[in-house]
Write an enzyme that holds these catalytic residues in place. Sequence first.
Site, short mmCIF file in Angstrom:
data_model
loop_
_atom_site.label_atom_id
_atom_site.label_comp_id
_atom_site.label_asym_id
_atom_site.label_seq_id
_atom_site.Cartn_x
_atom_site.Cartn_y
_atom_site.Cartn_z
N ARG A 55 11.30 -9.30 -25.09
CA ARG A 55 10.99 -10.73 -24.86
C ARG A 55 10.50 -10.93 -23.44
O ARG A 55 9.74 -11.84 -23.14
CB ARG A 55 12.20 -11.63 -25.14
CG ARG A 55 11.89 -13.09 -24.87
CD ARG A 55 12.78 -14.12 -25.55
NE ARG A 55 14.13 -13.70 -25.73
CZ ARG A 55 15.04 -13.59 -24.75
NH1 ARG A 55 14.70 -13.88 -23.50
NH2 ARG A 55 16.25 -13.21 -25.01
N ASP A 180 -8.56 -25.71 -21.58
CA ASP A 180 -8.42 -24.91 -22.79
C ASP A 180 -9.81 -24.37 -23.11
O ASP A 180 -10.70 -25.11 -23.52
CB ASP A 180 -7.88 -25.80 -23.92
CG ASP A 180 -7.72 -25.05 -25.24
OD1 ASP A 180 -8.42 -24.03 -25.44
OD2 ASP A 180 -6.93 -25.51 -26.09
N LYS A 205 -8.55 -17.19 -32.16
CA LYS A 205 -9.88 -17.58 -32.62
C LYS A 205 -10.90 -16.49 -32.27
O LYS A 205 -10.80 -15.39 -32.74
CB LYS A 205 -10.25 -18.94 -32.04
CG LYS A 205 -9.14 -20.00 -32.22
CD LYS A 205 -8.97 -20.43 -33.66
CE LYS A 205 -7.76 -21.33 -33.87
NZ LYS A 205 -7.71 -22.51 -32.99
#
Length: 396
Positions: A55, A180, A205
Amino acid sequence: MKNSRGSLVRPHPLPGSASRPVVTPLSPSVVYASDTPDALDDQYEGRVFGYTYSREGHPNGDVVAARLDEMEGASGGIVTGSGMSAVSAVLLGLLKQGDHVLGGNQLYGRSLRMMAEDLPRLGIDTSLADPCDVDAMRAAIRPETKMILVEVVSNPTLRVADIAGIAALAKESGALLVIDNTFTTPRAFRPFDHGADIVIHSVTKLLAGHSDVMLGYAVARDPALNDRLRVFGVTAGLTASPFDCWLAERGMLSFDLRFDRSQETAARLADHLAGLDGVKRVLYPMRADHPDHARAVQLLGDQGCNMVSFELTGGRASANAFTKAADGLSFAPTLGDVGTTLSHPASSSHRALTPDRRAALGISEGFFRVSVGLEDPDALLQIMTDAVAAARAAEG
Ligand SMILES: *Cc1c(COP(=O)(O)O)cnc(C)c1O
């Protein structure tokens, strides 16, 4: 358990090899073993580098982060389990009660939702304004505005934000400018060269590009902010899985070629659609008839983007006929896949808006957004020609 090596559960040492793998090895190990408590001290106190618990970081994540850092001209970025977890890291990890955030009014739907629902619940005020209109953005600035969040090219109408004006506004108001960069990608636009303080990506994407992995990335110009993002990401558990990072790295190896090819085809498709009977209008930033064309050329150079939006002359019946006839193209609400995908905002991303709100944004029942993929361009143009003809024939 018997004290012979063959009967131990772990670890079996890797076979030695004088040669090394060409492909980044996949390291799914959640934990990393150390030799002694002293050795662990050395690691935690920064005298040597080593992994402890995945993590907090793992090799596959760091390989992808380094590659993305290089593409954005940055260092110290974090990789997270999705684009939205990168957005969350930036908004939730850096803001506090009493702060105000100004967002573009056509942000990604879930980013808008976080601005509308989650930040206010935590005592962080938000407002939205049109990022193409810097005066509207300026009017929304408050003394407690700590952050401005925008995308360069909006979804689905492909408006281009006034980044130069917004960067100046961020500077004069002392707010962090967060961009972004998912739609534009570092191939077309490098936010740090245009005054951004923080860059976010949905790696899901175009960057990963194969619709088989969800991943996000965030990086700040200021190393102190990167430390805060990293610590919050570890605490909130935004970590990406090693396998997803491995897949994303594999996809990113061909990103430049995929981007160039799909954006070239997109430019051709935009011009082609504009000449078809049954198409009311085409939106593509690199076309001279786009409302933000001059700004698009200034910001994106000759790269454009792989997204083309257009409106059929017909309504819902034509839209149904269009997707049915668009043989081989996925009607699916995503973008950046190797295959061309079609999105119909009125029935998907923008279905929660009233028809009046949609109309104000220019999104009718005949409105489609195309994410252009890697098909043979001539074949793609032919499919579109046939599908638009079917849509035309279905007009009432
Ligand atoms: C898809 C997308 C996101 C969210 O990314 P996920 O990987 O789906 O969580 C954020 N911003 C933009 C612009 C996007 O297109």
